[in-house]
Design a protein around this motif. Structure first.
Motif, PDB file in Angstrom:
ATOM      1  N   THR A  29       0.841  -1.194   0.000  1.00 50.65           N
ATOM      2  CA  THR A  29       0.000   0.000   0.000  1.00 50.65           C
ATOM      3  C   THR A  29       0.878   1.248   0.000  1.00 50.65           C
ATOM      4  OG1 THR A  29      -0.111   0.264   2.407  1.00 50.65           O
ATOM      5  CG2 THR A  29      -1.664  -1.278   1.397  1.00 50.65           C
ATOM      6  N   GLN A  30       0.241   2.387  -0.018  1.00 40.87           N
ATOM      7  CA  GLN A  30       0.988   3.651   0.038  1.00 40.87           C
ATOM      8  C   GLN A  30       1.591   3.871   1.418  1.00 40.87           C
ATOM      9  OE1 GLN A  30      -0.963   6.992  -2.368  1.00 40.87           O
ATOM     10  NE2 GLN A  30      -2.701   5.637  -1.979  1.00 40.87           N
ATOM     11  N   GLU A  31       1.089   3.175   2.424  1.00 44.21           N
ATOM     12  CA  GLU A  31       1.617   3.328   3.778  1.00 44.21           C
ATOM     13  C   GLU A  31       2.639   2.253   4.142  1.00 44.21           C
ATOM     14  OE1 GLU A  31      -1.792   3.056   3.297  1.00 44.21           O
ATOM     15  OE2 GLU A  31      -2.024   5.235   3.103  1.00 44.21           O
ATOM     16  N   GLY A  32       2.583   1.091   3.498  1.00 42.97           N
ATOM     17  CA  GLY A  32       3.476  -0.008   3.864  1.00 42.97           C
ATOM     18  C   GLY A  32       3.021  -1.306   3.226  1.00 42.97           C
ATOM     19  N   TYR A  33       3.028  -2.379   3.988  1.00 42.85           N
ATOM     20  CA  TYR A  33       2.544  -3.646   3.452  1.00 42.85           C
ATOM     21  C   TYR A  33       1.934  -4.480   4.558  1.00 42.85           C
ATOM     22  CZ  TYR A  33       7.040  -5.564   5.165  1.00 42.85           C
ATOM     23  OH  TYR A  33       8.126  -5.929   5.937  1.00 42.85           O
ATOM     24  N   ARG A  34       1.100  -5.423   4.128  1.00 44.87           N
ATOM     25  CA  ARG A  34       0.437  -6.342   5.041  1.00 44.87           C
ATOM     26  C   ARG A  34       0.612  -7.759   4.519  1.00 44.87           C
ATOM     27  NH1 ARG A  34      -2.018  -1.599   5.496  1.00 44.87           N
ATOM     28  NH2 ARG A  34      -3.035  -1.036   7.469  1.00 44.87           N
ATOM     29  N   ILE A  35       0.703  -8.690   5.435  1.00 45.62           N
ATOM     30  CA  ILE A  35       0.826 -10.098   5.075  1.00 45.62           C
ATOM     31  C   ILE A  35      -0.323 -10.851   5.738  1.00 45.62           C
ATOM     32  CG2 ILE A  35       2.244 -12.176   5.261  1.00 45.62           C
ATOM     33  CD1 ILE A  35       4.692 -10.388   5.131  1.00 45.62           C
ATOM     34  N   GLN A  43     -11.401 -17.108   6.498  1.00 47.71           N
ATOM     35  CA  GLN A  43     -11.102 -15.896   7.248  1.00 47.71           C
ATOM     36  C   GLN A  43      -9.747 -15.359   6.809  1.00 47.71           C
ATOM     37  OE1 GLN A  43     -11.247 -17.178  11.300  1.00 47.71           O
ATOM     38  NE2 GLN A  43      -9.415 -18.454  11.153  1.00 47.71           N
ATOM     39  N   LEU A  44      -9.595 -14.054   6.899  1.00 49.44           N
ATOM     40  CA  LEU A  44      -8.371 -13.391   6.471  1.00 49.44           C
ATOM     41  C   LEU A  44      -7.574 -13.010   7.710  1.00 49.44           C
ATOM     42  CD1 LEU A  44      -7.109 -12.540   3.745  1.00 49.44           C
ATOM     43  CD2 LEU A  44      -8.051 -10.266   4.123  1.00 49.44           C
ATOM     44  N   ASP A  45      -6.601 -13.850   8.067  1.00 48.22           N
ATOM     45  CA  ASP A  45      -5.789 -13.618   9.256  1.00 48.22           C
ATOM     46  C   ASP A  45      -4.599 -12.735   8.908  1.00 48.22           C
ATOM     47  OD1 ASP A  45      -7.403 -15.175  10.897  1.00 48.22           O
ATOM     48  OD2 ASP A  45      -6.356 -17.014  10.331  1.00 48.22           O
ATOM     49  N   GLN A  46      -4.529 -11.592   9.544  1.00 51.33           N
ATOM     50  CA  GLN A  46      -3.431 -10.666   9.304  1.00 51.33           C
ATOM     51  C   GLN A  46      -2.212 -11.096  10.111  1.00 51.33           C
ATOM     52  OE1 GLN A  46      -4.128  -6.296   8.441  1.00 51.33           O
ATOM     53  NE2 GLN A  46      -3.399  -6.207  10.540  1.00 51.33           N
ATOM     54  N   THR A  47      -1.164 -11.494   9.398  1.00 49.96           N
ATOM     55  CA  THR A  47       0.054 -11.983  10.048  1.00 49.96           C
ATOM     56  C   THR A  47       0.978 -10.855  10.474  1.00 49.96           C
ATOM     57  OG1 THR A  47      -0.043 -14.019   8.745  1.00 49.96           O
ATOM     58  CG2 THR A  47       2.073 -13.471   9.738  1.00 49.96           C
ATOM     59  N   TYR A  48       1.071  -9.831   9.624  1.00 54.61           N
ATOM     60  CA  TYR A  48       2.016  -8.755   9.921  1.00 54.61           C
ATOM     61  C   TYR A  48       1.571  -7.478   9.223  1.00 54.61           C
ATOM     62  CZ  TYR A  48       6.400  -6.175  10.326  1.00 54.61           C
ATOM     63  OH  TYR A  48       7.350  -5.228  10.614  1.00 54.61           O
ATOM     64  N   VAL A  49       1.838  -6.345   9.873  1.00 54.81           N
ATOM     65  CA  VAL A  49       1.545  -5.021   9.319  1.00 54.81           C
ATOM     66  C   VAL A  49       2.795  -4.162   9.434  1.00 54.81           C
ATOM     67  CG1 VAL A  49       0.135  -2.942   9.483  1.00 54.81           C
ATOM     68  CG2 VAL A  49      -0.864  -5.168   9.995  1.00 54.81           C
ATOM     69  N   TYR A  50       3.167  -3.513   8.338  1.00 48.93           N
ATOM     70  CA  TYR A  50       4.257  -2.538   8.351  1.00 48.93           C
ATOM     71  C   TYR A  50       3.739  -1.259   7.718  1.00 48.93           C
ATOM     72  CZ  TYR A  50       8.513  -0.084   6.994  1.00 48.93           C
ATOM     73  OH  TYR A  50       9.487   0.869   6.814  1.00 48.93           O
ATOM     74  N   ASP A  51       3.781  -0.160   8.473  1.00 50.76           N
ATOM     75  CA  ASP A  51       3.273   1.118   7.989  1.00 50.76           C
ATOM     76  C   ASP A  51       4.362   2.181   7.975  1.00 50.76           C
ATOM     77  OD1 ASP A  51       0.629   0.337   7.491  1.00 50.76           O
ATOM     78  OD2 ASP A  51       0.091   0.573   9.602  1.00 50.76           O
ATOM     79  N   GLY A  52       5.581   1.756   7.617  1.00 46.88           N
ATOM     80  CA  GLY A  52       6.704   2.689   7.638  1.00 46.88           C
ATOM     81  C   GLY A  52       7.068   3.262   6.295  1.00 46.88           C
ATOM     82  N   GLN A 381      -0.987  -6.182  15.630  1.00 44.93           N
ATOM     83  CA  GLN A 381       0.079  -6.981  15.051  1.00 44.93           C
ATOM     84  C   GLN A 381       0.239  -8.239  15.882  1.00 44.93           C
ATOM     85  OE1 GLN A 381       3.679  -4.906  14.237  1.00 44.93           O
ATOM     86  NE2 GLN A 381       2.651  -3.019  13.656  1.00 44.93           N
ATOM     87  N   PRO A 382       0.825  -9.300  15.293  1.00 44.23           N
ATOM     88  CA  PRO A 382       0.990 -10.538  16.037  1.00 44.23           C
ATOM     89  C   PRO A 382       1.863 -10.348  17.262  1.00 44.23           C
ATOM     90  CG  PRO A 382       2.245 -10.572  14.004  1.00 44.23           C
ATOM     91  CD  PRO A 382       1.361  -9.379  13.935  1.00 44.23           C
ATOM     92  N   ASP A 383       1.568 -11.114  18.288  1.00 42.46           N
ATOM     93  CA  ASP A 383       2.307 -11.043  19.536  1.00 42.46           C
ATOM     94  C   ASP A 383       3.735 -11.513  19.315  1.00 42.46           C
ATOM     95  OD1 ASP A 383       3.284 -11.134  22.059  1.00 42.46           O
ATOM     96  OD2 ASP A 383       1.688 -12.400  22.891  1.00 42.46           O
ATOM     97  N   PRO A 384       4.750 -10.667  19.592  1.00 46.47           N
ATOM     98  CA  PRO A 384       6.139 -11.083  19.399  1.00 46.47           C
ATOM     99  C   PRO A 384       6.498 -12.315  20.218  1.00 46.47           C
ATOM    100  CG  PRO A 384       5.984  -8.709  19.771  1.00 46.47           C
ATOM    101  CD  PRO A 384       4.636  -9.288  20.077  1.00 46.47           C
ATOM    102  N   ALA A 385       5.749 -12.565  21.300  1.00 43.92           N
ATOM    103  CA  ALA A 385       6.091 -13.705  22.154  1.00 43.92           C
ATOM    104  C   ALA A 385       5.877 -15.034  21.460  1.00 43.92           C
ATOM    105  CB  ALA A 385       5.258 -13.653  23.434  1.00 43.92           C
ATOM    106  N   GLU A 386       5.124 -15.036  20.339  1.00 45.41           N
ATOM    107  CA  GLU A 386       4.886 -16.308  19.662  1.00 45.41           C
ATOM    108  C   GLU A 386       6.147 -16.846  19.010  1.00 45.41           C
ATOM    109  OE1 GLU A 386       3.320 -14.781  15.310  1.00 45.41           O
ATOM    110  OE2 GLU A 386       1.892 -15.235  16.904  1.00 45.41           O
ATOM    111  N   ASP A 387       7.151 -16.014  18.806  1.00 47.51           N
ATOM    112  CA  ASP A 387       8.429 -16.466  18.265  1.00 47.51           C
ATOM    113  C   ASP A 387       9.484 -16.296  19.348  1.00 47.51           C
ATOM    114  OD1 ASP A 387       7.701 -17.021  15.482  1.00 47.51           O
ATOM    115  OD2 ASP A 387       7.233 -14.883  15.465  1.00 47.51           O
ATOM    116  N   GLU A 388       9.790 -17.350  20.029  1.00 40.94           N
ATOM    117  CA  GLU A 388      10.705 -17.316  21.166  1.00 40.94           C
ATOM    118  C   GLU A 388      12.057 -16.772  20.750  1.00 40.94           C
ATOM    119  OE1 GLU A 388      12.606 -20.330  24.496  1.00 40.94           O
ATOM    120  OE2 GLU A 388      11.181 -21.060  22.999  1.00 40.94           O
ATOM    121  N   GLY A 389      12.554 -15.854  21.538  1.00 42.71           N
ATOM    122  CA  GLY A 389      13.873 -15.292  21.285  1.00 42.71           C
ATOM    123  C   GLY A 389      13.873 -14.157  20.294  1.00 42.71           C
TER     124      GLY A 389
END
Length: 472
Positions: A29-35, A43-52, A381-389
């Motif tokens: 998008t003009q703001e960033g990208y979504r996965i 259902q459309l599960d949003q995995t990640y959002v970047y608006d930079g 956005q997805p919880d960072p804790a789901e990826d250990e470390g």
């Protein structure tokens, strides 16, 4: 696929692309990208959002956390990003605008208007440069998802439908195929890399070729109307279906019967002289040809190519109807799983993802779900804790290297279709530049626990000093 040709959509959609196994969708998008995850199309599960910042190319590697991005603000720069760590692994500057990026587990292919760069995905070194390719402003190309049959396909000429197959694993030209009389409009590989499908700019014929032998396997006649632009094509992962979308509201799904390849009229792939020459309704034309074919009583492969193409029977076909026409569209098809029918998915420039159920018995495609690709920007956005470390957020961005592609890769470059140089020359493409252990890649995270790690993520990646290769 670029969804913004002809102007940016009011919803701000610039780009959309399915990953290699159609389990994920990336939207720029003009703001960033979504996965989005498509493991459950209901259902459309949003995995990640970047608006930079804007993203007009976003390519995800299978279900990993690696994405390749290009922005409108820096159209010559490719970034490889580990999105859940918020870390830019590496970036490359090219001498011209990046028009397309293709990824698999061993290669990264970057297409510019007149050349193609082949990178080793484990080290991001330039292995080979295919130079003096014909102008390709639409970025028409494809890379096999399977490294066992690791081919890159691109137009060999802009005046006709010549297809070039390049073996990116062994870095050598593989086949030249005269696929269509008209210039190529779309190319796609099946999941195993054994077949490649092509469509010409006339849009009425889709052909499938063997990547091993370079021979024609099947032919599908999409229709008989003129000025049909094929926007995208895709095989199902099980290789049983091939879908094609266009500037019309209809999306076609063809069934592949590999046990009897001659059934689909594997006519000569040299001539497409009948494309777009008949403006009658498709049903009337097919009925006429079917009657004439029965009267003639001869297999189409025994007739002259221009007649054989017209008499070739069309395979079983399902047609999905989109609510609107005229938008650029990108299609993919998921194989039947756990008793569920195949699902046809169409991402449209109107800002929606349409999911259809494919019924192989009735040849119907019924609209199953309609998802909006511009949800509320406050979505979590997805919880960072789901990826250990893994440290979440963009606050931990660590830029690991910036490189350029240009004359320094000339040692391993050759004109289009030329054989590659030896491994020493390929290494010399980026050799002689120091690298730092800080360039070690960060590792993957998978939505579906798939093991798709690259070698570079298990061992230190070869980082580089700054390579100023922009100057021609």
């Amino acid at each position: 696929m670029n969804l913004a040709q002809g102007g940016v959509d009011p919803d701000g959609l610039l780009f959309a692309n399915f990953n290699q196994d159609s389990s994920s969708l990336a939207v720029g998008t003009q703001e960033g990208y979504r996965i989005y995850s498509l493991l459950d199309p209901s259902q459309l599960d949003q995995t990640y959002v970047y608006d930079g910042g804007d993203a007009w190319i976003v390519e995800r590697l299978f279900s990993s956390c690696l994405v390749a991005t290009v922005s409108m603000s820096c159209p010559r720069k490719l970034k490889i990003i580990h999105f859940k760590k918020g870390r830019e692994i590496i970036s490359y500057n090219y001498p011209d605008t990046v028009l397309a990026v293709r990824l698999n587990r061993s290669r990264v292919a970057v297409l510019l208007n007149n050349c193609i760069y082949i990178h080793n995905s484990s080290t991001i070194k330039v292995l080979h440069t295919i130079r003096d390719t014909p102008p390709n402003p639409n970025g028409i190309c494809a890379l096999s998802p399977n490294v066992e049959n690791n081919y890159f396909a691109y137009p060999g000429r802009d005046s006709c439908g010549e297809l070039q197959l390049f073996d990116v694993q062994n870095v050598v030209a593989h086949h030249t195929i005269n696929a269509h009389e008209a210039p190529l409009a779309a190319i796609t590989f099946n999941f195993t890399g054994t077949m490649v499908a092509t469509a010409g700019s006339k849009g009425t014929v889709v052909r499938v070729f063997s990547t091993i032998e370079g021979t024609a396997l099947m032919e599908f006649r999409r229709g008989f109307k003129r000025c049909v632009t094929i926007y995208s094509m895709a095989f199902s992962t099980d290789g049983r279906y091939l879908c094609a979308s266009s500037n019309f509201e209809s999306v076609h799904v063809f069934k592949l019967d590999q046990d009897s390849p001659a059934e689909g009229g594997a006519a000569s792939a040299e001539v497409e002289s009948t494309d777009g020459q008949d403006d009658r309704p498709q049903a009337q034309a097919q009925s006429w040809m079917g009657m004439l074919g029965s009267v003639v009583g001869a297999p189409s492969r025994l007739l002259p190519s221009n007649i054989g193409d017209a008499l070739a029977p069309t395979r079983a076909c399902n047609i999905a109807r989109l609510p609107t026409a005229g938008h650029r569209t990108l299609c993919a098809i998921q194989s039947a799983v756990d008793g569920n029918p195949p699902r046809l998915m169409v991402a449209s420039g109107d800002g929606h993802l349409y999911v259809f159920t494919v019924n192989p018995l009735t040849h119907d495609c019924v609209l199953y779900k309609e998802h909006k690709l511009r949800p509320d920007t406050t979505a979590q956005q997805p919880d960072p804790a789901e990826d250990e470390g893994l440290a979440g957020g963009l606050a931990n961005v660590g830029r690991l290297g910036s490189h350029s592609a240009g004359p320094a890769s000339a040692a391993s470059s050759a004109r289009s279709g030329a054989a590659a140089s030896d491994s020493a020359a390929a290494t010399a493409a980026t050799g002689g530049h120091g690298h730092s252990p800080a360039a070690t890649s960060a590792g993957y995270c998978d939505d579906d626990d798939e093991d798709d790690d690259l070698e570079s993520l298990d061992t230190p990646a070869a980082g580089f000093g700054t390579l100023n290769l922009d100057e021609e």
